[in-house]
Design a protein around this motif. Structure first.
Motif, short mmCIF file in Angstrom:
data_model
loop_
_atom_site.label_atom_id
_atom_site.label_comp_id
_atom_site.label_asym_id
_atom_site.label_seq_id
_atom_site.Cartn_x
_atom_site.Cartn_y
_atom_site.Cartn_z
N ASP A 9 0.86 -1.18 0.00
CA ASP A 9 0.00 0.00 0.00
C ASP A 9 0.90 1.24 0.00
OD1 ASP A 9 -1.82 1.99 0.41
OD2 ASP A 9 -2.66 1.18 2.27
N ALA A 10 0.78 2.05 -1.05
CA ALA A 10 1.60 3.26 -1.11
C ALA A 10 1.05 4.28 -0.11
CB ALA A 10 1.57 3.83 -2.53
N ASP A 106 -3.19 2.47 -5.80
CA ASP A 106 -2.00 2.54 -4.94
C ASP A 106 -1.83 1.31 -4.05
OD1 ASP A 106 -4.14 3.15 -3.27
OD2 ASP A 106 -2.88 4.33 -1.94
N GLU A 107 -2.57 0.25 -4.36
CA GLU A 107 -2.43 -0.97 -3.55
C GLU A 107 -2.42 -2.18 -4.48
OE1 GLU A 107 -5.40 -1.41 -0.48
OE2 GLU A 107 -5.46 0.75 -0.12
#
Ligand SMILES: [Mg+2]
Length: 423
Positions: A9-10, A106-107
């Motif tokens: 996860d960013a 983003d994940e």
């Protein structure tokens, strides 16, 4: 057999990407917002300073956020940038598995069962990914490592930012169960309220409640969250659509001064050849054609290429070919100085190792050079790009001290498409 799954996860993704493009934002409260003029004036993502120091929340209006933090730097969202970073992140993840399943931009989940023999190795792989994302994309990620998708996702949210949490069959009761039930995927505010009313507060409470009861309270979803809470989630990480190999891999650069002699060109060609060869090796590919691209100081440009005698992924050969091509078509003693130069490898195919070392001197040299470059790859992947370089490149560091690969990443719309990723 246990599966081993990562969830990556960013952290504060949009705000982090903006900071990656503009490092002067580091240390300031930053928020990415919708378009105020289009009446979408809300906070889409805020960085940790904005969130933790000033209590700014996703979804609140810009006006409300600014009232909490007048110095908040707001940036209008730039989806193209985020999608590009998102696909670069996915490219890194796909180096570790064919099974990479994105979840939003983003994940992603990555099934690394094939390459991780246990959770210790899995954690090392997670550390490597985290480091690569930092170095190559200039953002941070949180990673959950576990035996199912649900706990891997839980793990990536457990500690943030820039953290790794390992949840095993031995420790999940200790780590996951005491947490509030809303931290489990699919337990939204409405479900949480229903559970609370029946005395179910933690994920452990869900696990200890008989599934039939959960079913009467919540319908089918009750059974689902029960299986999630007990780690019985058997859902698979979706297989990534297998992409065809890239048609070409290239790097180019605009030098910090005009190139006026053959030594200038040679030095930069070595840096570029190193990067092109490394990218070929990373993808287990090799190329049969090398082209050079030259742009003069008056901005006119042209390319010149040649087919190789044999496929290559060796920087020495790529650089030698580039120099030969250069000498065929350009003479810096009479032609104009050069502003930018590039190398592209094309006619790409899968690398096939040749186990038989031939008696020809050429092949012997090549095997040794390739081994040397592989050793450089592993040093760089461990200690960073600048940890090792050819001695000849130290002669003029102002020209050669750059990493074409990360430049490639951070300046996607460089002038003349010099840093356009072709892979
Ligand atoms: Mg995120």
């Amino acid at each position: 057999m246990n599966r081993i799954i990562l969830h990556i996860d960013a952290n504060c993704f949009f705000a982090s990407v903006e900071t990656a493009y503009n490092p002067s934002l580091i240390g300031f409260p930053v928020a990415v917002t919708g378009d105020a003029q289009a009446r979408h004036g809300i906070i889409l993502t805020a960085n940790y300073i904005a969130k933790r120091t000033f209590g700014i929340k996703t979804g609140e209006t810009i006006i409300s956020a600014k009232s909490k933090c007048p110095k908040l730097i707001t940036i209008k969202s730039n989806p193209k940038k985020y999608l590009r970073h998102s696909s670069l992140l996915r490219q890194i993840l796909s180096d570790y598995s064919n099974n990479v399943e994105p979840f939003g931009c983003d994940e992603a989940w990555v099934d690394i069962t094939d390459i991780a023999k246990d959770f210790k190795t899995a954690k090392e792989i997670a550390e490597e990914i985290s480091l690569r994302v930092k170095r190559e994309l200039h953002i941070t990620v949180s990673i959950g490592v576990s035996f199912c998708k649900v706990f891997a996702k839980f793990g990536s949210g457990y500690k943030k930012p820039d953290a790794i949490t390992v949840i095993t069959p031995d420790n999940y009761r200790k780590i996951v169960w005491p947490c509030d039930c809303s931290q489990l995927i699919y337990v939204g505010p409405a479900t949480k309220t229903k559970l609370k009313a029946r005395g179910v507060f933690t994920i452990g409470d869900i696990a200890r409640t008989p599934p039939e009861k959960l079913k009467t309270w919540l319908g089918k979803n009750g059974l689902l969250i029960h299986s999630f809470a007990t780690g019985d989630d058997l859902s698979l990480v979706r297989r990534t659509y297998s992409k065809p190999p890239p048609k070409s891999i290239g790097n180019s650069t605009t030098a910090n001064r005009d190139l006026v002699c053959i030594d200038d060109v040679k030095r930069i060609f070595f840096v570029l050849a190193d990067s092109v060869a490394r990218r070929l090796r990373e993808k287990s590919l090799c190329a049969n054609k090398i082209s050079i691209w030259l742009r003069r100081c008056d901005l006119s440009s042209f390319t010149h290429g040649a087919i190789l005698r044999a496929d290559t992924d060796v920087a020495f050969e790529i650089a030698d070919t580039a120099m030969r091509l250069f000498c065929e078509c350009y003479d810096l003693s009479t032609d104009k100085p050069l502003r930018s130069i590039g190398i592209t490898a094309s006619d790409i195919s899968a690398y096939t190792p040749n186990p038989q070392i031939s008696l020809f001197a050429d092949d012997f040299v090549r095997t040794r050079r390739r081994a040397l470059e592989l050793a450089m790859d592993s040093i760089r992947s461990q200690y960073g790009y600048y940890s090792i370089c050819r001695a000849s490149l130290l002669a003029d560091k102002s020209l050669t001290h750059f990493d074409p690969k990360s430049e490639n990443v951070l300046h996607p719309v460089g002038d003349f498409n010099a840093v356009r990723p072709s892979a």
